[in-house]
Design a protein around this motif. Structure first.
Motif, mmCIF file in Angstrom:
data_model
loop_
_atom_site.group_PDB
_atom_site.id
_atom_site.type_symbol
_atom_site.label_atom_id
_atom_site.label_comp_id
_atom_site.label_asym_id
_atom_site.label_seq_id
_atom_site.Cartn_x
_atom_site.Cartn_y
_atom_site.Cartn_z
ATOM 1 N N GLU A 34 44.203 35.000 47.807
ATOM 2 C CA GLU A 34 44.391 35.697 46.760
ATOM 3 C C GLU A 34 45.095 35.426 45.543
ATOM 4 O O GLU A 34 44.638 35.244 44.360
ATOM 5 N N ILE A 37 43.537 32.111 43.979
ATOM 6 C CA ILE A 37 42.535 32.335 43.211
ATOM 7 C C ILE A 37 42.757 33.118 41.912
ATOM 8 O O ILE A 37 42.333 32.621 40.896
ATOM 9 N N THR A 38 43.857 34.040 42.064
ATOM 10 C CA THR A 38 44.263 34.856 40.936
ATOM 11 C C THR A 38 44.715 33.576 39.657
ATOM 12 O O THR A 38 44.403 33.740 38.535
ATOM 13 N N ALA A 41 41.722 30.889 38.717
ATOM 14 C CA ALA A 41 40.673 31.560 37.813
ATOM 15 C C ALA A 41 41.359 32.491 36.614
ATOM 16 O O ALA A 41 40.345 32.900 36.029
ATOM 17 N N LYS A 116 34.760 33.150 35.013
ATOM 18 C CA LYS A 116 35.877 33.425 36.348
ATOM 19 C C LYS A 116 35.584 33.392 37.660
ATOM 20 O O LYS A 116 36.068 33.179 38.375
ATOM 21 N N ALA A 120 36.718 31.231 40.411
ATOM 22 C CA ALA A 120 37.391 31.531 41.676
ATOM 23 C C ALA A 120 36.566 30.828 43.140
ATOM 24 O O ALA A 120 37.080 30.892 43.917
ATOM 25 N N GLU A 124 38.673 29.064 45.989
ATOM 26 C CA GLU A 124 38.457 29.318 47.140
ATOM 27 C C GLU A 124 38.243 27.964 48.070
ATOM 28 O O GLU A 124 38.864 27.713 49.018
#
Length: 158
Positions: A34, A37-38, A41, A116, A120, A124
């Protein structure tokens, strides 16, 4: 005698510490995923708060489908008809998986921009690729992994 015993105990403790560090933690994996990805993205806090519940829900449903698929790969069916049925069932599960992703991608695009969501999805994939590289066994010095497999460099002798 005491020195060798002390050295042996220290060695065992250090090896135990190294082994514990390499233990897989699903919670840490998910948190790292997470965070990656944060960052990749470029999700802000409010977008991440809307995006990740959907993301986690999708992954939970995907896991249940993967478990069903795994059951079809455990043992080969005895007859040709049973093999054909297993293939059809596995194909249905693959289609179900694709439809699930499509549904959740649409939901995700409603809460954050399509750009976005795209970033993402790529993030991933890149995260999983990087993790797999990190889990590979270390190779001896001077050895490389070319397309044809592990080979010793030319001209060098071990």
């Amino acid at each position: 005698m005491k020195k060798s015993l002390l050295i042996l105990v220290c060695l065992m403790l250090s090896l135990t510490g190294v082994a514990q560090e390499r233990k897989f933690s699903p919670e840490k994996f998910e948190a790292d995923l997470e965070a990656f990805i944060t960052k990749e993205a470029k999700l802000n806090e409010s977008e991440a708060a809307k995006f990740f519940p959907l993301f986690r829900e999708m992954h939970q449903k995907q896991r249940s489908i993967y478990m069903k698929m795994r059951n079809y790969g455990k043992e080969k069916p005895a007859t040709a008809d049973a093999c054909a049925a297993a293939i059809r069932n596995r194909d249905k599960l693959n289609m179900e998986l694709s439809q699930l992703e499509q549904t959740y991608h649409k939901k995700m695009m409603q809460v954050v921009s399509p750009s976005k969501v795209y970033d993402a999805i790529r993030a991933e994939s890149n995260f999983h690729r990087q993790m797999m590289k990190g889990w590979q066994m270390p190779r001896p010095n001077g050895w490389q992994m070319p397309r044809g497999g592990m080979q010793r460099p030319r001209g060098k002798r071990p």
